[in-house]
Motif scaffolding. Sequence first.
Motif, short mmCIF file in Angstrom:
data_model
loop_
_atom_site.label_atom_id
_atom_site.label_comp_id
_atom_site.label_asym_id
_atom_site.label_seq_id
_atom_site.Cartn_x
_atom_site.Cartn_y
_atom_site.Cartn_z
N TRP A 51 54.49 35.95 -4.95
CA TRP A 51 54.27 34.52 -5.06
C TRP A 51 52.91 34.30 -5.71
N ILE A 52 52.60 33.08 -6.10
CA ILE A 52 51.35 32.74 -6.78
C ILE A 52 50.15 33.26 -5.97
N ASP A 53 49.33 34.05 -6.64
CA ASP A 53 48.10 34.61 -6.06
C ASP A 53 48.32 35.44 -4.79
N THR A 54 49.52 35.94 -4.58
CA THR A 54 49.84 36.72 -3.38
C THR A 54 50.34 38.10 -3.79
N LEU A 55 49.74 39.14 -3.20
CA LEU A 55 50.14 40.51 -3.51
C LEU A 55 51.58 40.76 -3.06
N HIS A 56 52.40 41.23 -3.97
CA HIS A 56 53.82 41.49 -3.71
C HIS A 56 53.98 42.47 -2.56
N GLY A 57 54.92 42.21 -1.67
CA GLY A 57 55.18 43.08 -0.53
C GLY A 57 55.59 44.49 -0.93
N GLY A 58 56.30 44.61 -2.04
CA GLY A 58 56.69 45.94 -2.52
C GLY A 58 55.49 46.75 -2.97
N ILE A 59 54.53 46.10 -3.58
CA ILE A 59 53.30 46.79 -3.98
C ILE A 59 52.52 47.22 -2.74
N GLN A 60 52.49 46.37 -1.73
CA GLN A 60 51.82 46.74 -0.48
C GLN A 60 52.49 47.99 0.11
N ALA A 61 53.80 48.03 0.07
CA ALA A 61 54.53 49.18 0.60
C ALA A 61 54.20 50.44 -0.20
N VAL A 62 54.10 50.31 -1.52
CA VAL A 62 53.72 51.45 -2.36
C VAL A 62 52.35 51.98 -1.94
N LEU A 63 51.39 51.08 -1.77
CA LEU A 63 50.04 51.49 -1.41
C LEU A 63 50.02 52.21 -0.06
N LEU A 64 50.76 51.67 0.90
CA LEU A 64 50.81 52.28 2.23
C LEU A 64 51.53 53.63 2.20
N ASP A 65 52.62 53.71 1.46
CA ASP A 65 53.35 54.97 1.33
C ASP A 65 52.47 56.03 0.68
N GLU A 66 51.74 55.65 -0.34
CA GLU A 66 50.89 56.59 -1.06
C GLU A 66 49.76 57.14 -0.18
N ILE A 67 49.13 56.27 0.59
CA ILE A 67 48.03 56.75 1.43
C ILE A 67 48.56 57.66 2.55
N CYS A 68 49.77 57.40 3.00
CA CYS A 68 50.37 58.30 4.00
C CYS A 68 50.60 59.68 3.39
N ALA A 69 51.05 59.73 2.15
CA ALA A 69 51.25 61.02 1.47
C ALA A 69 49.93 61.77 1.36
N TRP A 70 48.86 61.07 1.05
CA TRP A 70 47.56 61.71 0.91
C TRP A 70 47.01 62.18 2.26
N ALA A 71 47.40 61.54 3.34
CA ALA A 71 47.02 62.03 4.67
C ALA A 71 47.64 63.41 4.89
N VAL A 72 48.89 63.57 4.48
CA VAL A 72 49.58 64.86 4.60
C VAL A 72 48.92 65.90 3.68
N LEU A 73 48.66 65.50 2.44
CA LEU A 73 48.06 66.44 1.49
C LEU A 73 46.74 66.99 2.01
N ARG A 74 45.88 66.10 2.43
CA ARG A 74 44.52 66.52 2.83
C ARG A 74 44.49 67.15 4.21
N LYS A 75 45.13 66.53 5.18
CA LYS A 75 45.00 66.99 6.56
C LYS A 75 45.88 68.20 6.87
N LEU A 76 47.05 68.28 6.24
CA LEU A 76 47.97 69.39 6.52
C LEU A 76 48.04 70.41 5.39
N GLN A 77 47.42 70.09 4.25
CA GLN A 77 47.37 70.99 3.09
C GLN A 77 48.76 71.43 2.64
N THR A 78 49.66 70.42 2.56
CA THR A 78 50.99 70.67 2.03
C THR A 78 51.51 69.37 1.43
N THR A 79 52.70 69.44 0.87
CA THR A 79 53.33 68.25 0.30
C THR A 79 54.62 67.96 1.06
#
Length: 163
Positions: A51-79
């Motif tokens: 919506w006008i001047d509002t971050l799309h919910g799908g983009i928010q989900a992408v950002l959250l999904d991505e940071i979760c992946a990086w938690a696995v990469l860094r903390k567990l050293q795997t993919t």
Amino acid sequence: MKKIINPWKGMEGYNCFGCASHNESGAKMEFYEDGDEIVSIWKPRPEYQGWIDTLHGGIQAVLLDEICAWAVLRKLQTTGVTSKMETRYRKPISTKDTHIVLRASIKEVKRNIVIIQAKLYNKDEEVCTEAVCTYFTFSKEKSKDEMHFTHCDVESEEILPLI
């Protein structure tokens, strides 16, 4: 806080929407390690609005999904891959905000299943969106052979990211 080094930077064919710095239409996220948490500071852009001047919910989900992946990469050293993601939208985020902050941490590990909690905060440090990701992790061998991943390091210097 220490900046996490992207293990795929410069690799031919690497063009992740979430974290590849050269992907013109991508989010170009960067990540930091802060104790048990992985942190990303990101600037909303008008082309990511719903919506006008509002971050799309799908983009928010992408950002959250991505940071979760990086938690696995860094903390567990795997993919691995996200097998389930539950997202709760609490408050809209303005695409005019100077920045947003994402934080993720691992809550539970059962063999190759990992539960990660992530939160997205607006510039006023209010929780706007929350996610719980269930992640299926790969063996070290599969991570190396199929994902070209061997390790995920941090830079040696402590930094304060510019907000």
